[in-house]
Write a protein that holds these residues in place. Structure first.
Motif, PDB file in Angstrom:
ATOM      1  N   PRO A  30       0.876  -1.152  -0.127  1.00 53.44           N
ATOM      2  CA  PRO A  30      -0.044  -0.109   0.092  1.00 53.44           C
ATOM      3  C   PRO A  30       0.820   1.161  -0.009  1.00 53.44           C
ATOM      4  O   PRO A  30       1.843   1.194   0.680  1.00 53.44           O
ATOM      5  N   THR A  31       0.321   2.441  -0.597  1.00 49.26           N
ATOM      6  CA  THR A  31       0.998   3.471  -0.774  1.00 49.26           C
ATOM      7  C   THR A  31       0.563   4.500   0.105  1.00 49.26           C
ATOM      8  O   THR A  31      -0.672   4.568   0.294  1.00 49.26           O
ATOM      9  N   ALA A  32       1.431   5.617   0.661  1.00 52.35           N
ATOM     10  CA  ALA A  32       0.996   6.518   1.204  1.00 52.35           C
ATOM     11  C   ALA A  32       0.643   7.623   0.355  1.00 52.35           C
ATOM     12  O   ALA A  32       1.276   7.894  -0.309  1.00 52.35           O
ATOM     13  N   HIS A  33      -0.511   8.270   0.713  1.00 53.24           N
ATOM     14  CA  HIS A  33      -1.108   9.502   0.107  1.00 53.24           C
ATOM     15  C   HIS A  33      -0.903  10.652   0.823  1.00 53.24           C
ATOM     16  O   HIS A  33      -1.675  10.667   1.954  1.00 53.24           O
ATOM     17  N   ALA A  34      -0.335  11.653   0.602  1.00 51.20           N
ATOM     18  CA  ALA A  34      -0.217  13.150   1.176  1.00 51.20           C
ATOM     19  C   ALA A  34      -0.746  14.128   0.648  1.00 51.20           C
ATOM     20  O   ALA A  34      -0.899  13.920  -0.593  1.00 51.20           O
TER      21      ALA A  34
END
Length: 137
Positions: A30-34
């Protein structure tokens, strides 16, 4: 030939480790979305927290507690209900407290609290008043 056999014995586990490592790198993670948080959101969250603390302090006053107990309402249930209010409900209730006359006897506030608790009891969120008939579940 003996050294060749030792070399094969050593390279086999290393080969397995390399294969395992490559497989682990290919797994989808999973990627982090900022994103940017607006100033309005931060100020609104701080205002809601202040309003919620203000409501807690209003319900912790001795005169309000005594009136709640006189009407058969447990102050702990009121505090739990204040903690479970949405941000919009907190702002609305805090705004209504601002409109009350200063130095009054607090009867308007108690009537408002009674109505809020009665509505939540009718909707089935609480079970405070014995005269409210709840549908069979």
């Amino acid at each position: 030939m003996e050294t060749m056999e030792k070399l094969r014995l050593l390279t086999k586990p290393v080969g397995y480790l390399i294969i395992f490592g490559l497989l682990m790198l290919s797994l989808p993670l999973p990627t982090a979305h900022a994103g940017m948080i607006g100033t309005e959101a931060v100020v609104n969250a701080a205002q809601v927290q202040q309003d919620r603390e203000r409501l807690r302090n209003a319900f912790n006053r001795d005169d309000v507690k005594s009136q709640l107990i006189a009407r058969g309402v447990d102050p702990a249930q009121v505090q739990a209900r204040v903690d479970s209010l949405t941000d919009q409900e907190v702002q609305s209730l805090s705004g209504k407290i601002d409109q009350l006359p200063a130095g009054g006897d607090g009867l308007d506030l108690l009537v408002f609290i009674f109505i809020v608790l009665l509505i939540t009891d009718i909707l089935g969120f609480t079970n405070i008043f014995p005269f409210v008939k709840h549908p069979k579940r």
